[in-house]
Design a protein around this motif. Structure first.
Motif, PDB file in Angstrom:
ATOM      1  N   TYR A 113      11.067  17.804   6.538  1.00  0.00           N
ATOM      2  CA  TYR A 113      12.340  17.504   6.934  1.00  0.00           C
ATOM      3  C   TYR A 113      13.366  18.841   7.081  1.00  0.00           C
ATOM      4  CZ  TYR A 113      17.012  15.575   7.800  1.00  0.00           C
ATOM      5  OH  TYR A 113      18.359  15.559   8.190  1.00  0.00           O
ATOM      6  N   ALA A 114      13.941  18.744   8.521  1.00  0.00           N
ATOM      7  CA  ALA A 114      15.078  19.684   8.515  1.00  0.00           C
ATOM      8  C   ALA A 114      16.315  19.152   9.073  1.00  0.00           C
ATOM      9  CB  ALA A 114      14.677  21.032   9.170  1.00  0.00           C
ATOM     10  N   PRO A 165      23.160  15.883  12.264  1.00  0.00           N
ATOM     11  CA  PRO A 165      22.026  15.657  11.314  1.00  0.00           C
ATOM     12  C   PRO A 165      22.476  14.175  10.703  1.00  0.00           C
ATOM     13  CG  PRO A 165      22.957  17.688  10.746  1.00  0.00           C
ATOM     14  CD  PRO A 165      23.822  17.217  11.845  1.00  0.00           C
ATOM     15  N   ASP A 166      21.325  13.427  10.566  1.00  0.00           N
ATOM     16  CA  ASP A 166      21.249  12.141   9.792  1.00  0.00           C
ATOM     17  C   ASP A 166      20.996  11.999   8.407  1.00  0.00           C
ATOM     18  OD1 ASP A 166      21.299   9.305   9.385  1.00  0.00           O
ATOM     19  OD2 ASP A 166      20.148   8.937  11.035  1.00  0.00           O
ATOM     20  N   GLU A 167      22.107  12.238   7.627  1.00  0.00           N
ATOM     21  CA  GLU A 167      21.839  12.497   6.363  1.00  0.00           C
ATOM     22  C   GLU A 167      21.445  11.215   5.651  1.00  0.00           C
ATOM     23  OE1 GLU A 167      25.465  13.761   4.651  1.00  0.00           O
ATOM     24  OE2 GLU A 167      25.726  15.762   5.976  1.00  0.00           O
ATOM     25  N   ALA A 174      17.499  11.111   6.034  1.00  0.00           N
ATOM     26  CA  ALA A 174      16.933  12.440   5.234  1.00  0.00           C
ATOM     27  C   ALA A 174      16.880  11.862   3.959  1.00  0.00           C
ATOM     28  CB  ALA A 174      17.726  13.685   5.188  1.00  0.00           C
ATOM     29  N   SER A 175      17.967  11.095   3.308  1.00  0.00           N
ATOM     30  CA  SER A 175      17.836  10.693   2.091  1.00  0.00           C
ATOM     31  C   SER A 175      16.820   9.524   1.893  1.00  0.00           C
ATOM     32  CB  SER A 175      19.221  10.005   1.607  1.00  0.00           C
ATOM     33  OG  SER A 175      19.372   9.739   0.334  1.00  0.00           O
ATOM     34  N   ALA A 176      16.910   8.559   2.735  1.00  0.00           N
ATOM     35  CA  ALA A 176      15.788   7.528   2.530  1.00  0.00           C
ATOM     36  C   ALA A 176      14.373   7.946   2.786  1.00  0.00           C
ATOM     37  CB  ALA A 176      16.252   6.608   3.879  1.00  0.00           C
ATOM     38  N   LEU A 177      14.105   9.131   3.693  1.00  0.00           N
ATOM     39  CA  LEU A 177      13.067   9.559   3.773  1.00  0.00           C
ATOM     40  C   LEU A 177      12.210  10.339   2.616  1.00  0.00           C
ATOM     41  CD1 LEU A 177      11.000  10.101   6.235  1.00  0.00           C
ATOM     42  CD2 LEU A 177      12.203  12.401   6.429  1.00  0.00           C
ATOM     43  N   ARG A 178      13.147  10.968   1.911  1.00  0.00           N
ATOM     44  CA  ARG A 178      12.790  11.654   0.559  1.00  0.00           C
ATOM     45  C   ARG A 178      12.795  10.691  -0.653  1.00  0.00           C
ATOM     46  NH1 ARG A 178      16.608  16.845   1.997  1.00  0.00           N
ATOM     47  NH2 ARG A 178      15.017  18.004   3.147  1.00  0.00           N
TER      48      ARG A 178
END
Length: 317
Positions: free
Chosen positions: A168-169, A291-293, A296-300
Motif C-alpha cells: 500500500y501507498a 488518500p483513503d486513510e 489503508a487502516s482497514a487493509l493493514r
C-alpha cells in the motif's frame, strides 16, 4: 466519431484527437482528469463501457492501454502502436483512445501514455484484472494520483488483499473496498441509533470474497472486537452481525437489492442495498482523489483482536 491509426505515434494520436474534436465541435475544456485503463483485449470492452458511463459524471480523457502479440512469430518482437481515437458521442462525455501496443512497446506503455495525458489534470490508473504487485512503483502507476485495482477479479482474491496490504501507498484503492460503501454507511447509521457496547461481530459471505474480508478488517479496526468470517452460499456479502449485551444488531441481504436491518428493541426495517455496477464503483472512486486513510487502516488490520476486547458502539467511520 472514430479515427483508426495503424503503426502510429503519440504525436499523430494527439493530432487526430484535435482534428476529431474540431470535426464534431467538442471543446477540450470541461475534462477533469485522465483515466488510464491497463488491460488485455478480453477485458477491454467491459472496462471501457464502465469508464464511458462513469465519464458522464466525470468528463475525462480515457486511455486504454492494451498489450498485444503479433500473430506471426517473425513479427512478435517488432514494436508497433495501433490506435483508435473516439470523440463525440462515441466517447461518452470525454475522449477515448484505445492503444494497442505490440512487441517491446508493451513493456514501455508509459512512454506512449505520457504524451497523451491532459495537461495540469490529475491522472487515475485502473487495472480491471491483473494489477502489478506494487501499483505505486509501476511505470504507469507512478504517473497517477489514484491507482485502482480489483481483488475480486483475480484467481486468489484473499491473497490479493494481503498483497495490497503489503504494497500500500497513499493513492491506492481497490474496488473490493468501494463495494462496501453502502454496507459501511448502513452499519455506521445502525450504531448511531443503538447506544450499546459491541462485544463481537461476524461477517457472512460467499467463500473467498475480498469485500467480506475487508469489511471484517474494518470492523476489527474500528470496533476493536473479534470478527468471525462465516462462509455462506452467497451471493457476495449476505449478512453482518454485531453482538451486544442487549441482543444482536443484524443486517441481512440474502439476495436481491434490499436488506433487512434489525436492532434490539426496534422494529425491523427494509433498506435498499443493491449490488452496484462497475461504472458506479468507478464513478465513486473518481469523486475523491485524496488518500483513503480508512481503507489503508482497514487493509493493514491482519492480527486477531483479543477476545476480551470490546468497544462502545459509536460511529465506526
Amino acid at each position: 466519431m472514430k479515427i483508426d491509426l495503424t503503426d502510429t505515434t503519440s504525436s499523430k494520436i494527439n493530432k487526430a484527437i484535435v482534428e476529431g474534436r474540431r470535426a464534431v465541435g467538442t471543446p477540450a475544456v470541461g475534462m477533469v482528469l485522465t483515466l488510464v485503463i491497463v488491460t488485455d483485449e478480453e477485458n477491454a470492452y467491459d472496462a471501457l463501457k464502465a469508464a464511458t458511463e462513469a465519464s458522464r459524471e466525470h468528463p475525462s480523457r480515457t486511455l486504454v492501454a492494451i498489450k498485444r502479440h503479433a500473430r506471426s512469430p517473425r513479427h512478435r518482437h517488432e514494436a508497433r502502436l495501433d490506435a483508435e481515437v473516439r470523440v463525440g458521442s462515441d466517447a461518452g462525455s470525454g475522449e477515448t483512445v484505445l492503444l494497442r501496443m505490440y512487441g517491446e512497446l508493451g513493456a514501455r506503455a508509459d512512454s506512449v501514455v505520457l504524451p497523451l495525458l491532459l495537461p495540469d489534470a490529475p491522472v487515475v490508473v485502473w487495472w480491471p484484472v491483473d494489477a502489478p504487485a506494487v501499483p505505486s512503483k509501476d511505470p504507469l502507476g507512478s504517473l497517477a494520483l489514484r491507482r485502482i485495482t480489483d481483488a475480486y477479479a483475480v484467481e486468489d482474491p484473499l491473497a490479493a488483499v494481503d498483497v495490497r496490504a503489503a504494497s500500500y501507498a497513499p493513492g491506492d484503492t481497490d474496488l473490493a473496498w468501494t463495494r462496501l460503501t453502502p454496507w459501511r454507511s448502513m452499519l455506521a447509521a445502525a450504531l448511531d441509533q443503538a447506544p450499546v457496547t459491541v462485544v463481537s461481530a461476524a461477517v457472512e459471505s460467499e467463500p473467498d470474497n475480498p469485500s467480506a474480508e475487508l469489511l471484517a478488517r474494518w470492523l476489527e479496526d474500528r470496533l476493536r472486537v473479534p470478527v468471525e468470517r462465516v462462509a455462506t452460499a452467497g451471493p457476495v456479502v449476505t449478512a453482518v452481525r454485531l453482538g451486544t449485551p442487549d441482543g444482536e444488531i443484524r443486517i441481512d441481504r440474502p439476495e436481491g437489492p434490499v436488506a433487512r436491518l434489525s436492532i434490539p428493541g426496534q422494529p425491523s426495517r427494509v433498506l435498499a442495498l443493491k449490488v452496484r455496477t462497475t461504472a458506479e464503483l468507478i464513478a465513486e472512486e473518481l469523486r475523491r482523489l485524496d488518500p483513503d486513510e480508512i481503507y489503508a487502516s482497514a487493509l493493514r488490520t491482519t492480527s486477531p483482536i483479543p477476545a476480551h476486547a470490546g468497544a462502545s458502539s459509536g460511529n465506526p467511520t
